[in-house]
Every structure is written in C-alpha cells, then in structure tokens.
Design a protein around this motif. Sequence first.
Motif, short mmCIF file in Angstrom:
data_model
loop_
_atom_site.label_atom_id
_atom_site.label_comp_id
_atom_site.label_asym_id
_atom_site.label_seq_id
_atom_site.Cartn_x
_atom_site.Cartn_y
_atom_site.Cartn_z
N SER A 118 0.83 -1.21 0.00
CA SER A 118 0.00 0.00 0.00
C SER A 118 0.86 1.25 0.00
CB SER A 118 -0.91 0.03 1.23
OG SER A 118 -1.78 -1.07 1.20
N ARG A 163 0.65 -7.29 -12.50
CA ARG A 163 -0.40 -6.76 -11.63
C ARG A 163 -0.02 -5.45 -10.95
NH1 ARG A 163 -4.32 -10.65 -10.45
NH2 ARG A 163 -3.30 -12.65 -10.66
N SER A 201 -6.48 1.14 -1.72
CA SER A 201 -7.21 -0.11 -1.46
C SER A 201 -7.89 -0.63 -2.71
CB SER A 201 -8.23 0.11 -0.34
OG SER A 201 -9.19 1.06 -0.77
N PHE A 251 -7.01 -3.83 -4.95
CA PHE A 251 -7.48 -5.20 -4.73
C PHE A 251 -8.29 -5.71 -5.93
CE2 PHE A 251 -11.63 -3.44 -3.86
CZ PHE A 251 -12.51 -4.49 -4.13
N SER A 252 -8.89 -4.75 -6.69
CA SER A 252 -9.77 -5.15 -7.79
C SER A 252 -9.01 -5.90 -8.88
CB SER A 252 -10.47 -3.92 -8.37
OG SER A 252 -9.50 -3.01 -8.84
N GLY A 267 -6.36 -7.73 -7.94
CA GLY A 267 -5.68 -8.80 -7.21
C GLY A 267 -4.32 -8.47 -6.66
N MET A 320 -1.95 -7.73 -3.83
CA MET A 320 -2.06 -8.06 -2.41
C MET A 320 -1.69 -6.86 -1.56
SD MET A 320 -3.21 -11.07 -2.07
CE MET A 320 -2.70 -11.76 -0.50
N GLU A 321 -2.57 -5.91 -1.45
CA GLU A 321 -2.26 -4.76 -0.60
C GLU A 321 -3.03 -4.90 0.70
OE1 GLU A 321 -4.96 -2.30 -0.28
OE2 GLU A 321 -5.88 -4.06 -1.22
N THR A 335 -6.83 -5.97 0.72
CA THR A 335 -7.04 -7.34 0.23
C THR A 335 -6.72 -8.33 1.35
OG1 THR A 335 -6.02 -6.45 -1.76
CG2 THR A 335 -6.61 -8.77 -1.78
N MET A 336 -5.61 -8.09 2.01
CA MET A 336 -5.19 -9.01 3.06
C MET A 336 -6.13 -8.95 4.26
SD MET A 336 -1.10 -9.21 2.87
CE MET A 336 -0.68 -7.64 3.52
N LYS A 364 -9.22 -8.26 4.30
CA LYS A 364 -10.46 -8.94 3.96
C LYS A 364 -10.31 -10.45 4.06
CE LYS A 364 -12.43 -8.67 0.05
NZ LYS A 364 -12.79 -8.29 -1.31
N GLN A 365 -9.20 -10.94 3.53
CA GLN A 365 -8.95 -12.39 3.56
C GLN A 365 -8.82 -12.90 4.98
OE1 GLN A 365 -5.52 -13.04 1.09
NE2 GLN A 365 -6.71 -12.91 -0.82
#
Lengths: 203, 253
Positions: free
Chosen positions: A4, A73, A147, A150-151, A153, A155-156, A159-160, A162-163
Amino acid sequence: MLTSMLIFALTLLGALPLALPIAFGRMSKHAPLRMLMQVYISFMRGTPLMLQLLVVYFGPWFILKIPLSNGYRFYAAIIAFVLNYAAYFAEIYRAGIESIPRGQYEAAEVLGYSQGQTFWRIIFPQMVKRILPPVTNEVITLVKDTSLAFSIGVMEMFTMAKQISSAEKSMTALVAAAAFYYVFNAIVAWAMNRFERRLAYYR
Amino acid sequence: MNVLEIESLQKSFDGREVLKDISVSVAEGEVVAVIGPSGSGKSTLLRCATLLETMDGGALRYLGRSAAAPGKDGKTVYADAQTLKEIRSSFGLVFQSFHLFPHYSVLKNIIDAPMCVQKRSREEATKAAMALLSKMGLADRADAYPYQLSGGEQQRVSIARALAMGPKMLFFDEPTSALDPELTGDILRVIQSLAREKMTMLIVTHEMAFARSVADRVIFMAGGVIVEQGRPEDVIDNPQNERTRAFLKKLER
C-alpha cells in the motif's frame, strides 16, 4: 502494508511531475493539444478508478492478446493510479498557474527572464504555495484509494485484511486496516501542514 | 542622441483604434511626462514601448537600434528574439502596482535578475543592490518580504529592481496611483534625484504637480493622439488646445 505504501509513494512520484506537462497541454495555444488533454482529463475524472485499473490490467490481453503475467499486476496498478491522479493534479496545477497575476509575468519579461526562468523561478514557487491545500486533499484521497488495487488482485493492505477477516470470522483485521489508513493519513496531513507552514514566510 | 524613438505607432484592440499615428522621441537625459484622461492610450503607448504589447503599425528604436519596423505590407515586423532580448536590457519599467516577487526578499528581488539574466556574481549584484537600497532609504529592509513593506516602500524597491539592471532609460506607469497621497512625495523625490543624475525617463502619470516638478517636457494625449506637447509650464499652466484645457479644468475640481 508495504505494498500500500509503495503504491502511494510511486503514484505521487509519477503523477506529481506528469501532471505538469498535462496542465501545460491543457493551457496550450495549440488547439488540438489542448483538446486532447481536455478529453484525457475528462475521461480520467469521469470514469471510476476501479474500471481504469481493470482496463490497464486486462487491456493488453483483450486488445493485443499479450498473456497476463502475475508480475504485471503491481505495475498495472501503478500505471492506472499515476494516469488517474495526474489528471486531477493537472487541473489543480492549472488553477494555481492561472491564479498568478499577469503582472508577475510582465515584471519578469521586462527584466529579461527567459520563459523557463520565469516559470521555474517566479511562477512555480508561488503556484506550489497556492495549490498545497487542494493537493493535500488529493493525497489523502490517494491513501484510501490504494485499497482499490485489490480489484486486480494486488495483495495490498485491504485485500489481506479482507482475507484474514473472513478466514478468522472476525472484525479484528478490518479494524487494524482502518487504524492503518487513519494513522497513515494523520501522518500525511501533519507533513503537508508542516510544508504549508514552511511556505508561510510570505504572502 | 535619442534613447527612444517611436514613429507612427498604431495599435488597435478588436478593431478599436487605441493609438493613431503616435510619434515620440526621448533624448538622452530627458524626462518626459505623459498625461491625459483614462482611455487616451497613454498606458498602451508605454506598453508598446516596453515590448509588453505588440504594435500593429509603426517603428520602434532604442539608441538607434531597430526593435520593430514596418514590413512590406505596412504592418510592423519585430526584430529577432536575440535582438529584442538585448534591447530589453536597455530599459526598465516601474509598474503602477509594483509587481514585486512576493516569495523573494527585498534583496533577492533586486539581485535575482542581475544574477540569472546578466550572469553577474552574487557578491557584485549584492553590493550594487545594497547601494541602491541605501539610496532609496531602505538599507535596513533588505531581508524583509514585500508584504511587510508599505506601498511607498514597495514602489521604491521596484525602482531599485529596475535600476539594478543598469538601464539606459526608465519607464514609469502611473507610479503613484496605487499609493496613499501622503506617500507620493517619497516616489517624487526618488524620481527627482534620478532626473538630477540625468536618467532618461518617460512617466505616465495623473499627478500634475508631479509632471510639473520633474518633467522637461509634457505630452498631453487624448483619443489616441498627441494633442499638445511642450514645456510643463506651457502645457499645464497655459494650454493652447481646447481638450487640454478641458482635461486640466476637470482635474482642478
């Protein structure tokens, strides 16, 4: 977290300088160039950043059939962010440049300054002071906009978070992410405020 | 020797003729005041002479060197950029609202152009600037910023800034119009002392007292033409032309 911050830093590094030629093009006497920049800015501001991310990431595959690689990416995210933010910064620069009184240019011209000297020595420093508040706004928006990577993919932070949050069935990770964005922005606001005060030595 | 020569200057804005066939010469060491009602074209004349505005017709020369001359079709053609750059260095301009650079200190305002346009050393430029500031009675204000100065002080700094380039001629565009009446005396004294040093000057002004006390010659303009010119005591105190009389009468009221 590092991703990020990297998106944030690289976007500023690319968009802040890139916005200057765009602003010049937008103010150019040359009509086709001016219109081109106008269209560019209007597209960048008129469509969602998330969609622009998708276009930059998937575009090479859809249009040129270039296979997508995983390494692309991150670069796609940077390219899209830079192109988008440069459009916003360009409009801020333009407003700043146009707000400098005509007399400053005339005084410089009579004293024999070249056009380049006039811009870099006389106009640019005054422009920076005037545009700092709107630029701060954009920079703060950028912290949160990272943020959106994330759309495609990347890995910021978000994204993390949320996972982790869905894996652990807990809000903790999301709260931690919120705290991260908030603290990051507090630091940004503090730094910009300091910069503004450093330029307060003249009016 | 004439420092400035303007021949048959014509200038229109959007088809409206602002200057109609104006010819003015200013000799070395001469102080010329240009007076006239607003809209008479006197500011446009000054802006054309200082290359801030382009002439439509006519010729412009500094020290015999051509800056602009009529082309084949009668329209004015300007000299190349290098020539214009050199010609620009032969004159200075003091603006009505000063136009100091707000982000530079008083000293930096004065030394910046000598350093980055004329490539003089910082020591040399600073020495010359400090001498000019003392002459203006502002030696103790070198480190101040323009916003910290009064209007009269700002105008004196802008005169010093113009003088620092070593001009052969100085133009003033209503140098006291943006100032409180009690501050115009300061500027007048500075211009008078420059006149004593034989600085060639052209001053556009509204102040008759000013024109009378400093000018060798007064030019009265109206409607884009020179209506009358001569010694100040003739033009101001004993005008021959009806329009000059009407203008001066209006000022008295």
